[in-house]
Motif scaffolding. Sequence first.
Motif, mmCIF file in Angstrom:
data_model
loop_
_atom_site.group_PDB
_atom_site.id
_atom_site.type_symbol
_atom_site.label_atom_id
_atom_site.label_comp_id
_atom_site.label_asym_id
_atom_site.label_seq_id
_atom_site.Cartn_x
_atom_site.Cartn_y
_atom_site.Cartn_z
ATOM 1 N N ARG A 144 3.197 -2.760 -21.340
ATOM 2 C CA ARG A 144 2.891 -1.365 -20.985
ATOM 3 C C ARG A 144 3.214 -1.099 -19.521
ATOM 4 O O ARG A 144 2.929 -1.924 -18.650
ATOM 5 N N HIS A 145 3.784 0.075 -19.278
ATOM 6 C CA HIS A 145 3.990 0.505 -17.897
ATOM 7 C C HIS A 145 2.650 0.979 -17.349
ATOM 8 O O HIS A 145 2.043 1.917 -17.875
ATOM 9 N N ILE A 146 2.169 0.311 -16.313
ATOM 10 C CA ILE A 146 0.882 0.639 -15.707
ATOM 11 C C ILE A 146 1.120 0.986 -14.246
ATOM 12 O O ILE A 146 1.421 0.115 -13.427
ATOM 13 N N ASP A 147 1.001 2.260 -13.947
ATOM 14 C CA ASP A 147 1.174 2.725 -12.575
ATOM 15 C C ASP A 147 -0.193 2.709 -11.906
ATOM 16 O O ASP A 147 -0.817 3.749 -11.679
ATOM 17 N N ALA A 148 -0.669 1.516 -11.617
ATOM 18 C CA ALA A 148 -2.033 1.353 -11.120
ATOM 19 C C ALA A 148 -2.112 1.685 -9.641
ATOM 20 O O ALA A 148 -1.336 1.166 -8.836
ATOM 21 N N PRO A 149 -3.043 2.535 -9.249
ATOM 22 C CA PRO A 149 -3.209 2.837 -7.818
ATOM 23 C C PRO A 149 -3.849 1.669 -7.090
ATOM 24 O O PRO A 149 -4.473 0.800 -7.701
ATOM 25 N N ASP A 150 -3.680 1.643 -5.780
ATOM 26 C CA ASP A 150 -4.365 0.640 -4.983
ATOM 27 C C ASP A 150 -5.866 0.885 -5.023
ATOM 28 O O ASP A 150 -6.332 2.012 -5.236
ATOM 29 N N ILE A 151 -6.637 -0.170 -4.787
ATOM 30 C CA ILE A 151 -8.093 -0.048 -4.854
ATOM 31 C C ILE A 151 -8.600 0.981 -3.844
ATOM 32 O O ILE A 151 -9.532 1.744 -4.129
ATOM 33 N N ASP A 152 -7.994 1.040 -2.662
ATOM 34 C CA ASP A 152 -8.427 2.036 -1.677
ATOM 35 C C ASP A 152 -8.256 3.445 -2.209
ATOM 36 O O ASP A 152 -9.109 4.314 -1.993
#
Length: 283
Positions: free
Chosen positions: A261-269
Amino acid sequence: MTPLPGGRNTIERIARLGYGARGAVYVVVGALALLAAVGQGGRAGDSKDALRAVLAGPFGAVVVGLIALGLLGFAIWRLVEAVTDADRRGTSAKGLAVRGAHLISAGLYLALAASAASLSLGLGMSGGDGMHDWTAWLLAKPFGRWLVALGGLAVVGGGFGFLGKAWRGDVTDRLALDARARERWAGPIGRFGYAARGLAFLIIGGFLVAAAWHQRSSDAKGLAEAFALLRAQPYGWVLLGLVAAGHAAFGAFGVIQARYRHIDAPDIDRVDDAAGAAVRALT
């Protein structure tokens, strides 16, 4: 085959672990129901029954503990999706509905993760019969009957959403796979799985609407009772077998999502900032 997208940050790893854990649970759910359909096992059950079955296997406590971590990861990812709009659903009515469903999903998988953790630690399955308990609590409140009915209709709507996705065949849109792989194996597995989940959602939503209509929490039933209803129909073992195999396919598709899956995960900040903004908007 198309390469996997981008680098992997912490949230992406958590999300992939979550998809894999959810997939494993539904593979077991489907396998147990399929055995029941052909008369080689006991009662077709839900995700909690699947966890109990895994616990009884080799290294059961360890495996269930790992599943608990994965389900926690999936709950976190659903929360991130809802708050940060990681999948870019937007703020249209449809986009907000999907993000709201992700928020509800986060709560449900968090509860399942807690149950799995409790089971792995030898404390038994935490909580009672969640469906009946929540329905009874709501029915005792002002306008509770309407809230239960609204919840049932929302579940039915989710079922039609699953069926629509299976019909359109766009289940692989977010997978980093080439067209041939999507057509030959990923697409058929996903469509079969989504169709089975859609049918189950229609039945469960119908149970909730019936509970609201009769004002009886005992009418609110889950996946195990949906399987039982299918089994009670003419040629029920065939119906149950098909839906059971579909749930196993849904689980297998979860494992595919964990990998591709393409996961465009943001940074934790960025997640912290988005969560803070959401809290401020509500206060």
